[in-house]
Design a protein around this motif. Structure first.
Motif, short mmCIF file in Angstrom:
data_model
loop_
_atom_site.label_atom_id
_atom_site.label_comp_id
_atom_site.label_asym_id
_atom_site.label_seq_id
_atom_site.Cartn_x
_atom_site.Cartn_y
_atom_site.Cartn_z
N THR A 147 -7.82 -1.58 -12.24
CA THR A 147 -5.97 -1.74 -12.19
C THR A 147 -5.72 -3.14 -13.09
O THR A 147 -6.23 -3.94 -12.68
CB THR A 147 -5.18 -1.00 -11.29
N GLU A 186 1.53 -1.43 -5.67
CA GLU A 186 0.52 -0.61 -6.80
C GLU A 186 -0.19 0.27 -6.30
O GLU A 186 -0.71 1.31 -6.46
CB GLU A 186 -0.51 -0.87 -8.10
N ASP A 187 -1.52 -0.62 -4.66
CA ASP A 187 -1.97 0.89 -3.79
C ASP A 187 -0.18 2.08 -3.11
O ASP A 187 -1.36 3.00 -3.19
CB ASP A 187 -2.63 -0.09 -3.04
N LYS A 190 0.17 4.51 -5.66
CA LYS A 190 -1.03 5.33 -5.49
C LYS A 190 -0.94 6.33 -4.29
O LYS A 190 -1.47 7.70 -5.68
CB LYS A 190 -2.11 4.88 -5.93
N GLU A 193 2.06 8.76 -5.40
CA GLU A 193 1.30 9.89 -6.38
C GLU A 193 0.33 10.86 -5.88
O GLU A 193 0.87 12.06 -6.14
CB GLU A 193 1.04 8.87 -7.49
N HIS A 194 -0.42 10.54 -5.29
CA HIS A 194 -1.46 11.59 -4.57
C HIS A 194 -0.85 12.08 -3.84
O HIS A 194 -1.13 13.81 -3.86
CB HIS A 194 -2.17 10.57 -3.85
#
Length: 258
Positions: A147, A186-187, A190, A193-194
């Motif tokens: 990423t 960023e993690d 993610k 969003e998951h």
């Protein structure tokens, strides 16, 4: 009293119509004449929401009586299944698809000089060699694509031969610390969003979280001290955790959840 009665009747009719619009999860197993069908596509034509069957042919989708489910899979006839009120009881629901023959395109047979023996025929067969990063033995071929945050952090902490001057300078200047912070953000995004993509229907319709509170609730779940990223890889564990956190969230917001 006569003036109030029509209002009460209208209110009752409105509540009844609203209740009919409420959907709950419809559970079923998809199979053919022999076994279960995995990875079949199921879509509720009334809500345009869909899902896929798991390895055991099982699926769940939000529906109510008289909704039509369209079920399709390669090699089978597409089926429209009408949901009945009895399908929401304790009974197990089984839906069967019928196989259809697959017609192959016409094949043109050309003359060849093959004899039917592997040792001799392999000399006459020409094959194109696949050209890609791996066959060319390029550096890092086949490795996972990083990423943007991972790539910046990798660049800042890596050295190629000799003394690692750049990582040392980056550490002294605080750049590595800043890049690690970006990677952590960023993690986190993610994970959020998951949860949003996979559980927003469950959160709204089963856990009864208000639509305007869904994003706030997801942030509340992901930021909890007892949340671990491993929950995201186990659907049952994640659902139980969401149920637990929904109770805590509602207690923190008593005005909206009485």
């Amino acid at each position: 009293m006569k003036n109030i009665l029509p209002s009460i009747i209208c209110l009752f009719l409105i509540i009844k119509v609203t209740a009919q619009e409420n959907r709950k999860f419809f559970y079923a197993t998809l199979q053919d004449e022999v076994s279960a069908i995995a990875n079949a596509h199921v879509i509720n034509l009334n809500t345009k929401q869909g899902t896929f069957t798991n390895n055991n042919g099982e699926f769940r989708v939000l529906a109510k009586a008289n909704d039509t489910l369209q079920i399709s899979f390669v090699g089978y006839e597409t089926k429209n299944f009408v949901v009945d009120v009895n399908h929401f009881g304790m009974q197990e629901n089984y839906i069967q698809l019928k196989k259809v023959p697959i017609e192959l395109d016409e094949i043109a047979i050309k003359k060849h000089n093959l004899l039917g023996h592997i040792t001799s025929d392999t000399k006459h067969i020409k094959s194109k060699k696949e050209i890609n990063a791996e066959t060319l033995n390029l550096p890092f071929a086949g490795s996972r694509i990083l990423t943007p945050a991972e790539r910046r952090l990798h660049t800042a902490t890596s050295s190629y031969g000799g003394i690692a001057i750049d990582p040392l300078l980056n550490w002294i200047s605080g750049r590595i610390k800043k890049l690690k912070k970006f990677k952590a953000i960023e993690d986190k995004e993610k994970r959020i969003e998951h949860i949003r993509n996979n559980y927003h229907i469950l959160i709204e319709y089963e856990l009864k979280i208000l639509k305007e509170d869904i994003d706030r609730f997801i942030y509340f779940v992901e930021s909890a001290n007892d949340f671990t990223p491993s929950f995201l890889h186990n659907e049952v564990t994640m659902i139980l955790f969401l149920q637990k956190k929904s109770d805590e969230f509602k207690k923190l917001n008593p005005k909206n959840y009485k």
